[in-house]
Write a protein that holds these residues in place. Structure first.
Motif, PDB file in Angstrom:
ATOM      1  N   GLU A 199      16.603   3.756  11.573  1.00 56.40           N
ATOM      2  CA  GLU A 199      16.324   4.696  10.477  1.00 56.40           C
ATOM      3  C   GLU A 199      15.144   4.205   9.635  1.00 56.40           C
ATOM      4  N   LEU A 200      15.086   2.893   9.372  1.00 57.35           N
ATOM      5  CA  LEU A 200      13.985   2.330   8.607  1.00 57.35           C
ATOM      6  C   LEU A 200      12.676   2.464   9.386  1.00 57.35           C
ATOM      7  N   PHE A 201      12.724   2.215  10.684  1.00 54.92           N
ATOM      8  CA  PHE A 201      11.528   2.310  11.515  1.00 54.92           C
ATOM      9  C   PHE A 201      10.960   3.733  11.480  1.00 54.92           C
ATOM     10  N   ILE A 202      11.838   4.738  11.605  1.00 55.78           N
ATOM     11  CA  ILE A 202      11.386   6.138  11.626  1.00 55.78           C
ATOM     12  C   ILE A 202      10.785   6.532  10.283  1.00 55.78           C
ATOM     13  N   ALA A 203      11.479   6.186   9.188  1.00 62.10           N
ATOM     14  CA  ALA A 203      11.009   6.559   7.855  1.00 62.10           C
ATOM     15  C   ALA A 203       9.669   5.894   7.535  1.00 62.10           C
ATOM     16  N   ARG A 204       9.556   4.615   7.889  1.00 56.83           N
ATOM     17  CA  ARG A 204       8.319   3.883   7.603  1.00 56.83           C
ATOM     18  C   ARG A 204       7.164   4.421   8.450  1.00 56.83           C
ATOM     19  N   SER A 205       7.441   4.773   9.697  1.00 54.23           N
ATOM     20  CA  SER A 205       6.403   5.335  10.564  1.00 54.23           C
ATOM     21  C   SER A 205       5.875   6.657  10.024  1.00 54.23           C
ATOM     22  N   LYS A 206       6.775   7.468   9.499  1.00 57.65           N
ATOM     23  CA  LYS A 206       6.352   8.751   8.914  1.00 57.65           C
ATOM     24  C   LYS A 206       5.431   8.528   7.729  1.00 57.65           C
ATOM     25  N   LEU A 207       5.781   7.537   6.875  1.00 55.58           N
ATOM     26  CA  LEU A 207       4.925   7.246   5.726  1.00 55.58           C
ATOM     27  C   LEU A 207       3.560   6.727   6.161  1.00 55.58           C
ATOM     28  N   LEU A 208       3.535   5.922   7.226  1.00 54.31           N
ATOM     29  CA  LEU A 208       2.267   5.406   7.730  1.00 54.31           C
ATOM     30  C   LEU A 208       1.361   6.538   8.213  1.00 54.31           C
ATOM     31  N   LYS A 209       1.941   7.501   8.922  1.00 58.44           N
ATOM     32  CA  LYS A 209       1.147   8.640   9.409  1.00 58.44           C
ATOM     33  C   LYS A 209       0.642   9.484   8.233  1.00 58.44           C
ATOM     34  N   ARG A 210       1.517   9.652   7.259  1.00 61.62           N
ATOM     35  CA  ARG A 210       1.120  10.435   6.074  1.00 61.62           C
ATOM     36  C   ARG A 210      -0.004   9.738   5.320  1.00 61.62           C
ATOM     37  N   TYR A 211       0.097   8.417   5.208  1.00 62.82           N
ATOM     38  CA  TYR A 211      -0.933   7.638   4.517  1.00 62.82           C
ATOM     39  C   TYR A 211      -2.274   7.781   5.233  1.00 62.82           C
ATOM     40  N   GLN A 212      -2.259   7.725   6.567  1.00 64.16           N
ATOM     41  CA  GLN A 212      -3.499   7.852   7.335  1.00 64.16           C
ATOM     42  C   GLN A 212      -4.099   9.240   7.188  1.00 64.16           C
ATOM     43  N   THR A 213      -3.231  10.273   7.164  1.00 61.32           N
ATOM     44  CA  THR A 213      -3.719  11.651   7.025  1.00 61.32           C
ATOM     45  C   THR A 213      -4.393  11.865   5.678  1.00 61.32           C
ATOM     46  N   GLU A 214      -3.786  11.303   4.621  1.00 59.52           N
ATOM     47  CA  GLU A 214      -4.284  11.560   3.273  1.00 59.52           C
ATOM     48  C   GLU A 214      -5.479  10.675   2.901  1.00 59.52           C
TER      49      GLU A 214
ATOM     50  N   PHE B 236       9.098   5.347  -0.937  1.00 59.48           N
ATOM     51  CA  PHE B 236       9.284   3.951  -0.552  1.00 59.48           C
ATOM     52  C   PHE B 236      10.611   3.416  -1.098  1.00 59.48           C
ATOM     53  N   ALA B 237      10.950   3.806  -2.312  1.00 63.67           N
ATOM     54  CA  ALA B 237      12.210   3.368  -2.912  1.00 63.67           C
ATOM     55  C   ALA B 237      13.396   3.889  -2.103  1.00 63.67           C
ATOM     56  N   ALA B 238      13.242   5.079  -1.526  1.00 63.01           N
ATOM     57  CA  ALA B 238      14.333   5.669  -0.748  1.00 63.01           C
ATOM     58  C   ALA B 238      14.577   4.902   0.552  1.00 63.01           C
ATOM     59  N   MET B 239      13.585   4.129   0.992  1.00 62.09           N
ATOM     60  CA  MET B 239      13.738   3.380   2.252  1.00 62.09           C
ATOM     61  C   MET B 239      14.479   2.057   2.075  1.00 62.09           C
ATOM     62  N   GLU B 240      14.687   1.633   0.824  1.00 62.07           N
ATOM     63  CA  GLU B 240      15.243   0.308   0.586  1.00 62.07           C
ATOM     64  C   GLU B 240      16.641   0.132   1.169  1.00 62.07           C
TER      65      GLU B 240
ATOM     66  N   ALA C 205       0.827  -1.208   0.000  1.00 62.75           N
ATOM     67  CA  ALA C 205       0.000   0.000   0.000  1.00 62.75           C
ATOM     68  C   ALA C 205       0.862   1.260   0.000  1.00 62.75           C
ATOM     69  N   LEU C 206       1.935   1.259   0.801  1.00 65.26           N
ATOM     70  CA  LEU C 206       2.834   2.426   0.856  1.00 65.26           C
ATOM     71  C   LEU C 206       3.560   2.623  -0.474  1.00 65.26           C
ATOM     72  N   LYS C 207       3.988   1.516  -1.078  1.00 65.29           N
ATOM     73  CA  LYS C 207       4.722   1.598  -2.342  1.00 65.29           C
ATOM     74  C   LYS C 207       3.840   2.129  -3.468  1.00 65.29           C
ATOM     75  N   ALA C 208       2.567   1.720  -3.455  1.00 67.28           N
ATOM     76  CA  ALA C 208       1.653   2.175  -4.500  1.00 67.28           C
ATOM     77  C   ALA C 208       1.350   3.662  -4.378  1.00 67.28           C
ATOM     78  N   ARG C 209       1.281   4.185  -3.144  1.00 63.76           N
ATOM     79  CA  ARG C 209       0.913   5.597  -2.960  1.00 63.76           C
ATOM     80  C   ARG C 209       2.135   6.509  -2.963  1.00 63.76           C
ATOM     81  N   PHE C 210       3.249   6.019  -2.412  1.00 60.69           N
ATOM     82  CA  PHE C 210       4.451   6.847  -2.337  1.00 60.69           C
ATOM     83  C   PHE C 210       5.642   6.106  -2.956  1.00 60.69           C
ATOM     84  N   PRO C 211       5.652   5.891  -4.257  1.00 61.39           N
ATOM     85  CA  PRO C 211       6.709   5.084  -4.887  1.00 61.39           C
ATOM     86  C   PRO C 211       8.111   5.633  -4.669  1.00 61.39           C
ATOM     87  N   ALA C 212       8.290   6.938  -4.789  1.00 61.54           N
ATOM     88  CA  ALA C 212       9.633   7.513  -4.641  1.00 61.54           C
ATOM     89  C   ALA C 212      10.120   7.411  -3.203  1.00 61.54           C
TER      90      ALA C 212
END
Length: 338
Positions: free
Chosen positions: A315-330, A305-309, A296-303
């Motif tokens: 660092e991965l936990f923080i970046a992924r958590s930020k995307l999760l919050k952004r996904y919920q907001t949007e 998500f690719a940066a997290m690889e 779901a994150l990759k489909a909505r935020f491809p760029a």
């Protein structure tokens, strides 16, 4: 006392409980109720107890020396005592000498903390001392495991290291504590023994180990410092363990389990296997959920998500958590992290 009188006394002591229960009514053994009126005659047809004693339970006399206790309510005896603990110790000692037994009384009363197990003692069986020597830890553990496996399933197997004081005396308290702790596990306490049954078993084991070690401490050799002492205890036929085991086996047979599967339930290996299956299923569910969230994150935020690889750990936990919050907001949808 004459030989004839002694024989008569022994016959009386060995008489069936039913015979002793048919003696004439004795008002001195029945507590008085309101305004001194007699209460009901004590009911001595209840179950003989080895644990869970309460103040409403009554005493059976099994010998002439304890006839005055026959039919008396435990609570009445304690209420009349200046030192309840001393009286309890005396009653337990009489029980272990075979002079009395406790029987279920009328109704549930206040629990009494008796100092020790009241059933038949657990008898010591196999005793061996093992020195590790040049063996590595794994090989030594395998040796102890093989030796334990040779002992029948009706016995409790315990082990502990031997320690001695500077004067060469066995550290009795340490050995008793370590042996008592070592009885925990599937072999000694199967999955069907929980709560009060498990506590009864532990009390019985500690009583037996304490008596055995204290009686034989002088025979241990200081040369065995650090060696492993392995001992087994035979469960008596009247142990609560057997009653619980028989009940569990009956229930498993009604479920259609084979004798082999029942034995696996008894020794805990079946529960271990189920725990493993549950853990694997939970891990698979987490992986599936984690993968679904990533999709779901990759489909909505491809760029993003690719940066997290190339990120790891925190660092991965923080970046992924930020995307999760952004996904919920949007989207208004909350995705699980795992």
């Amino acid at each position: 006392m004459s030989r004839h009188h002694s024989a008569a006394a022994r016959q009386h002591e060995d008489a069936p409980r039913s015979a002793l229960s048919r003696r004439p009514f004795d008002e001195t053994k029945v507590r008085r109720g309101f305004h001194g009126r007699f209460g009901e005659k004590p009911d001595l047809d209840g179950e003989v107890k080895v644990a869970g004693i309460n103040r409403n339970d009554v005493i059976d006399s099994l010998s002439e020396t304890s006839d005055k206790l026959h039919g008396r309510r435990l609570g009445d005896i304690l209420d009349a005592a200046d030192d309840e603990e001393a009286v309890l110790r005396n009653l337990v000692a009489r029980h272990k000498r075979g002079e009395i037994q406790f029987r279920e009384g009328g109704g549930k009363g206040e629990a009494v903390d008796l100092p020790g197990y009241l059933g038949k003692p657990y008898q010591p069986g196999t005793e061996e001392i093992f020195h590790q020597g040049d063996m590595d830890d794994d090989a030594f553990e395998d040796l102890l495991e093989r030796q334990s496996g040779k002992i029948g399933s009706s016995q409790i197997v315990m082990q502990a290291q031997l320690h001695f004081t500077r004067s060469g005396k066995l550290d009795v308290d340490s050995l008793i504590d370590d042996l008592s702790l070592s009885m925990h596990g599937h072999r000694n306490q199967p999955v069907f023994m929980r709560g009060e049954l498990g506590e009864i078993e532990q009390t019985a084991v500690r009583d037996a180990i304490t008596a055995h070690v204290e009686a034989n401490a002088r025979y241990f050799d200081k040369a065995d410092q650090g060696a492993t002492y392995l001992i087994s205890l035979q469960r008596p036929d009247d142990a609560p363990y057997w009653k619980a085991r028989a009940s569990a086996e009956t229930a498993f047979r009604r479920q259609g389990l084979s004798e082999r599967d029942i034995e696996r339930e008894m020794d805990g290996s079946a529960e271990e296997a189920r725990d493993k299956v549950r853990a694997e299923a939970a891990a698979a569910a987490r992986n599936k959920t984690y993968g679904g969230t990533n999709d779901a994150l990759k489909a909505r935020f491809p760029a993003e998500f690719a940066a997290m690889e190339h990120l790891q750990n925190r660092e991965l936990f923080i970046a992924r958590s930020k995307l999760l919050k952004r996904y919920q907001t949007e989207t208004g949808e909350e995705l699980p992290y795992m």
